[in-house]
Design a protein around this motif. Structure first.
Motif, PDB file in Angstrom:
ATOM      1  N   ALA A 173      24.567  42.010  42.151  1.00 12.24           N
ATOM      2  CA  ALA A 173      23.426  41.174  42.538  1.00 12.24           C
ATOM      3  C   ALA A 173      23.588  40.655  43.964  1.00 12.24           C
ATOM      4  CB  ALA A 173      23.291  40.005  41.556  1.00 12.24           C
ATOM      5  N   TYR A 174      24.798  40.325  44.334  1.00 14.55           N
ATOM      6  CA  TYR A 174      25.060  39.873  45.704  1.00 14.55           C
ATOM      7  C   TYR A 174      24.772  40.990  46.709  1.00 14.55           C
ATOM      8  CZ  TYR A 174      27.639  38.414  49.853  1.00 14.55           C
ATOM      9  OH  TYR A 174      27.997  38.109  51.152  1.00 14.55           O
ATOM     10  N   ARG A 175      25.166  42.210  46.364  1.00 16.51           N
ATOM     11  CA  ARG A 175      24.967  43.343  47.270  1.00 16.51           C
ATOM     12  C   ARG A 175      23.497  43.645  47.494  1.00 16.51           C
ATOM     13  NH1 ARG A 175      28.184  48.561  45.756  1.00 16.51           N
ATOM     14  NH2 ARG A 175      27.134  49.156  47.680  1.00 16.51           N
ATOM     15  N   VAL A 176      22.686  43.430  46.453  1.00 23.08           N
ATOM     16  CA  VAL A 176      21.243  43.707  46.593  1.00 23.08           C
ATOM     17  C   VAL A 176      20.457  42.433  46.897  1.00 23.08           C
ATOM     18  CG1 VAL A 176      21.408  45.710  45.079  1.00 23.08           C
ATOM     19  CG2 VAL A 176      20.781  43.487  44.114  1.00 23.08           C
ATOM     20  N   ASP A 177      21.186  41.323  47.109  1.00 23.70           N
ATOM     21  CA  ASP A 177      20.592  40.030  47.477  1.00 23.70           C
ATOM     22  C   ASP A 177      19.618  39.508  46.427  1.00 23.70           C
ATOM     23  OD1 ASP A 177      20.593  37.883  49.193  1.00 23.70           O
ATOM     24  OD2 ASP A 177      18.906  38.599  50.390  1.00 23.70           O
ATOM     25  N   ASP A 178      20.010  39.645  45.156  1.00 25.74           N
ATOM     26  CA  ASP A 178      19.216  39.085  44.058  1.00 25.74           C
ATOM     27  C   ASP A 178      19.830  37.730  43.696  1.00 25.74           C
ATOM     28  OD1 ASP A 178      17.949  38.416  41.655  1.00 25.74           O
ATOM     29  OD2 ASP A 178      17.693  40.520  41.099  1.00 25.74           O
ATOM     30  N   THR A 179      19.325  36.686  44.303  1.00 23.38           N
ATOM     31  CA  THR A 179      19.919  35.357  44.181  1.00 23.38           C
ATOM     32  C   THR A 179      19.901  34.838  42.756  1.00 23.38           C
ATOM     33  OG1 THR A 179      19.222  34.859  46.439  1.00 23.38           O
ATOM     34  CG2 THR A 179      19.825  32.998  45.050  1.00 23.38           C
ATOM     35  N   ALA A 180      18.797  34.997  42.052  1.00 25.62           N
ATOM     36  CA  ALA A 180      18.677  34.437  40.708  1.00 25.62           C
ATOM     37  C   ALA A 180      19.699  35.052  39.759  1.00 25.62           C
ATOM     38  CB  ALA A 180      17.259  34.640  40.181  1.00 25.62           C
ATOM     39  N   VAL A 181      19.811  36.376  39.764  1.00 24.89           N
ATOM     40  CA  VAL A 181      20.763  37.024  38.868  1.00 24.89           C
ATOM     41  C   VAL A 181      22.196  36.693  39.285  1.00 24.89           C
ATOM     42  CG1 VAL A 181      21.615  39.247  38.014  1.00 24.89           C
ATOM     43  CG2 VAL A 181      19.159  38.863  38.252  1.00 24.89           C
ATOM     44  N   LEU A 182      22.466  36.627  40.580  1.00 25.63           N
ATOM     45  CA  LEU A 182      23.790  36.228  41.046  1.00 25.63           C
ATOM     46  C   LEU A 182      24.146  34.839  40.519  1.00 25.63           C
ATOM     47  CD1 LEU A 182      26.340  36.360  42.825  1.00 25.63           C
ATOM     48  CD2 LEU A 182      24.925  35.563  44.747  1.00 25.63           C
ATOM     49  N   ASN A 183      23.216  33.908  40.652  1.00 21.32           N
ATOM     50  CA  ASN A 183      23.458  32.548  40.169  1.00 21.32           C
ATOM     51  C   ASN A 183      23.759  32.534  38.675  1.00 21.32           C
ATOM     52  OD1 ASN A 183      22.890  31.605  42.735  1.00 21.32           O
ATOM     53  ND2 ASN A 183      20.759  31.108  42.259  1.00 21.32           N
ATOM     54  N   LEU A 184      22.933  33.230  37.904  1.00 18.90           N
ATOM     55  CA  LEU A 184      23.090  33.210  36.450  1.00 18.90           C
ATOM     56  C   LEU A 184      24.379  33.911  36.012  1.00 18.90           C
ATOM     57  CD1 LEU A 184      19.435  33.815  35.219  1.00 18.90           C
ATOM     58  CD2 LEU A 184      20.687  31.677  35.431  1.00 18.90           C
ATOM     59  N   ALA A 185      24.787  34.938  36.745  1.00 16.46           N
ATOM     60  CA  ALA A 185      26.043  35.616  36.420  1.00 16.46           C
ATOM     61  C   ALA A 185      27.228  34.677  36.641  1.00 16.46           C
ATOM     62  CB  ALA A 185      26.195  36.875  37.262  1.00 16.46           C
ATOM     63  N   ILE A 186      27.227  33.967  37.757  1.00 18.28           N
ATOM     64  CA  ILE A 186      28.337  33.051  38.043  1.00 18.28           C
ATOM     65  C   ILE A 186      28.312  31.849  37.103  1.00 18.28           C
ATOM     66  CG2 ILE A 186      29.352  31.552  39.794  1.00 18.28           C
ATOM     67  CD1 ILE A 186      28.437  33.511  41.909  1.00 18.28           C
ATOM     68  N   LEU A 187      27.125  31.338  36.810  1.00 20.16           N
ATOM     69  CA  LEU A 187      27.022  30.216  35.877  1.00 20.16           C
ATOM     70  C   LEU A 187      27.522  30.620  34.488  1.00 20.16           C
ATOM     71  CD1 LEU A 187      23.529  28.796  36.909  1.00 20.16           C
ATOM     72  CD2 LEU A 187      25.757  27.728  37.310  1.00 20.16           C
ATOM     73  N   GLY A 188      27.144  31.817  34.050  1.00 20.78           N
ATOM     74  CA  GLY A 188      27.634  32.305  32.763  1.00 20.78           C
ATOM     75  C   GLY A 188      29.144  32.469  32.759  1.00 20.78           C
ATOM     76  N   ALA A 189      29.696  32.993  33.862  1.00 20.80           N
ATOM     77  CA  ALA A 189      31.145  33.163  33.971  1.00 20.80           C
ATOM     78  C   ALA A 189      31.844  31.809  33.908  1.00 20.80           C
ATOM     79  CB  ALA A 189      31.487  33.884  35.269  1.00 20.80           C
ATOM     80  N   ALA A 190      31.239  30.789  34.502  1.00 15.69           N
ATOM     81  CA  ALA A 190      31.825  29.449  34.472  1.00 15.69           C
ATOM     82  C   ALA A 190      31.896  28.916  33.044  1.00 15.69           C
ATOM     83  CB  ALA A 190      31.013  28.505  35.356  1.00 15.69           C
ATOM     84  N   VAL A 191      30.819  29.094  32.280  1.00 15.07           N
ATOM     85  CA  VAL A 191      30.798  28.636  30.891  1.00 15.07           C
ATOM     86  C   VAL A 191      31.866  29.366  30.077  1.00 15.07           C
ATOM     87  CG1 VAL A 191      29.422  28.570  28.776  1.00 15.07           C
ATOM     88  CG2 VAL A 191      28.371  27.962  30.966  1.00 15.07           C
ATOM     89  N   VAL A 192      31.982  30.671  30.272  1.00 18.40           N
ATOM     90  CA  VAL A 192      32.987  31.456  29.547  1.00 18.40           C
ATOM     91  C   VAL A 192      34.390  30.997  29.920  1.00 18.40           C
ATOM     92  CG1 VAL A 192      33.943  33.765  29.190  1.00 18.40           C
ATOM     93  CG2 VAL A 192      31.469  33.454  29.313  1.00 18.40           C
ATOM     94  N   ALA A 193      34.612  30.691  31.195  1.00 14.51           N
ATOM     95  CA  ALA A 193      35.933  30.251  31.650  1.00 14.51           C
ATOM     96  C   ALA A 193      36.346  28.950  30.968  1.00 14.51           C
ATOM     97  CB  ALA A 193      35.931  30.084  33.161  1.00 14.51           C
ATOM     98  N   GLY A 194      35.401  28.023  30.783  1.00 11.56           N
ATOM     99  CA  GLY A 194      35.720  26.783  30.098  1.00 11.56           C
ATOM    100  C   GLY A 194      36.175  27.010  28.674  1.00 11.56           C
ATOM    101  N   PHE A 195      35.470  27.899  27.959  1.00 13.48           N
ATOM    102  CA  PHE A 195      35.868  28.249  26.594  1.00 13.48           C
ATOM    103  C   PHE A 195      37.202  28.974  26.581  1.00 13.48           C
ATOM    104  CE2 PHE A 195      36.160  31.810  23.654  1.00 13.48           C
ATOM    105  CZ  PHE A 195      36.164  31.157  22.421  1.00 13.48           C
ATOM    106  N   MET A 196      37.389  29.885  27.519  1.00  9.47           N
ATOM    107  CA  MET A 196      38.576  30.738  27.521  1.00  9.47           C
ATOM    108  C   MET A 196      39.850  29.942  27.751  1.00  9.47           C
ATOM    109  SD  MET A 196      38.887  34.321  29.572  1.00  9.47           S
ATOM    110  CE  MET A 196      40.257  35.439  29.271  1.00  9.47           C
ATOM    111  N   ALA A 197      39.745  28.791  28.415  1.00  9.68           N
ATOM    112  CA  ALA A 197      40.916  27.953  28.640  1.00  9.68           C
ATOM    113  C   ALA A 197      41.521  27.469  27.332  1.00  9.68           C
ATOM    114  CB  ALA A 197      40.539  26.758  29.520  1.00  9.68           C
ATOM    115  N   VAL A 198      40.719  27.392  26.275  1.00  5.52           N
ATOM    116  CA  VAL A 198      41.200  26.962  24.960  1.00  5.52           C
ATOM    117  C   VAL A 198      41.469  28.172  24.055  1.00  5.52           C
ATOM    118  CG1 VAL A 198      40.715  25.458  22.972  1.00  5.52           C
ATOM    119  CG2 VAL A 198      39.857  24.848  25.238  1.00  5.52           C
TER     120      VAL A 198
END
Length: 375
Positions: A190-215
């Motif tokens: 998404a970053y390579r094709v400059d799709d801001t919305a999908v880039l944002n949602l991908a990183i936000l989703g990764a952040a949520v998963v990272a919080g769970f994965m810590a436990v």
């Protein structure tokens, strides 16, 4: 690029997602004596590799993370990120509900759960407006261009990916780690094709998963459960469809299949293996012959860490599959628009999987023969 500026704006939402997911996971673990009679995953079963009952309602923690993220986003945000996230979350309700009901009752059939994930895919396609209308195959494209056909195809494709993530959810951090890699890969494209919305949602989703994965990793204090696995698979699939449909000239739908390559290949091979005439197993019945199960028994437990605690052997299994899962993702990152390269990379991934699986079977025969000779 717009993407860089957008990241500066939405990082508080990403931090909120991590914190909400992490705190909700810790809360579930801390209160397990109150809800454990309903929420625990026992140790009996062919696919059970943990040694103590563990809460399997990680989907609730993920839901808390996504909702916290949505509330923290500035609404009216760049290219409708908050709006798109809200629509995706609404669409995921049937899959999440069916999975959570199974986590608590253990009585929801495979068919019902498959139907629920397909319902989520259908709802997502209808309310977001993104569905697969072309796969670059003459004849099939003519069918997909007809909206009802394209929408139904998308619904079942999303259901397939959601269920495939549930299939690979066998060890601490395995499914969550693979999903984290898939989301980051979607973000890179998404970053390579400059799709801001999908880039944002991908990183936000990764952040949520990272919080769970810590436990969840490495000791497995909490599991995704069906609600968590279905929800993450659904989220990844919807983002993949959106990225391909928003950028048809730069991103092939086949590249998005590559992003989900490992769970997709595992699912196909599992269906073939269970339905083969020699085994005569129902494709919906669980077994202990997945690639991750064989790696755990034949490589980690037999060769690498035969005397290590069970949790450590469990945790050491996942990195093998993280590495493999990144093979098809590389093809998607470097050639997202090239149908020929994407198909070639998909075939390479199939061959690597097959060879790994055969190697595990040879090890299985070797250790069985040694055991027979020793007795």
């Amino acid at each position: 690029m717009q993407s860089i500026e957008a990241i500066k704006v939405f990082w508080p939402a990403a931090l909120t997602g991590i914190i909400c997911s992490l705190l909700a996971s810790l809360l579930i673990v801390a209160t397990k004596r109150w809800h454990g009679a309903f929420s625990m995953d026992g140790t009996n079963g062919v696919q059970k590799f943990h040694t103590a009952p563990t809460p399997r309602i990680g989907g609730i923690a993920l839901a808390a993370g996504f909702l916290g993220t949505w509330f923290a986003l500035p609404h009216g945000f760049t290219q409708g990120t908050a709006t798109l996230l809200g629509l995706i979350l609404i669409g995921g309700i049937p899959a999440f509900a069916a999975g959570l009901l199974e986590d608590f009752t253990k009585t929801v059939s495979v068919k019902v759960r498959l139907f629920a994930t397909a319902a989520s895919g259908l709802l997502a396609a209808l309310i977001t407006g993104y569905w697969v209308n072309s796969v670059h195959i003459p004849g099939i494209d003519s069918l997909l261009a007809f909206a009802p056909v394209g929408i139904l195809f998308t619904a079942f494709a999303i259901a397939g990916i959601a269920n495939s993530v549930n299939i690979i959810d066998g060890f601490n951090g395995l499914a969550s780690g693979v999903v984290l890699l898939m989301l980051l890969t979607i973000g890179v494209i998404a970053y390579r094709v400059d799709d801001t919305a999908v880039l944002n949602l991908a990183i936000l989703g990764a952040a949520v998963v990272a919080g769970f994965m810590a436990v969840n990793y490495p000791k497995g204090f909490i599991f995704l459960g069906d609600a968590g696995a279905y929800s993450l698979g659904y989220y990844v699939a919807v983002l993949a469809v959106a990225l391909a449909m928003r950028n048809p000239a730069d991103v092939s739908p086949w590249a998005m299949l590559l992003v989900c390559g490992y769970p997709f290949i595992e699912t196909l091979f599992t269906i073939y293996r269970r339905a083969s005439r020699k085994r005569k197993h129902n494709p919906g019945c669980p077994d202990a012959s997945h690639l991750h199960s064989l790696i755990y028994r034949r490589v980690v437990s037999r060769k690498l860490l035969p005397y290590a605690p069970a949790w450590k052997r469990n945790a050491y299994t996942s990195p093998f599959l993280w590495v493999y899962s990144f093979i098809p993702m590389l093809g998607a990152i470097f050639w997202p628009e090239s149908l020929g390269m994407v198909v070639a990379w998909l075939l390479i991934s199939f061959v690597v999987y097959q060879r790994m699986y055969r190697r595990m079977l040879r090890l299985s025969i070797y250790f069985r023969n040694r055991k027979e000779m020793a007795s």
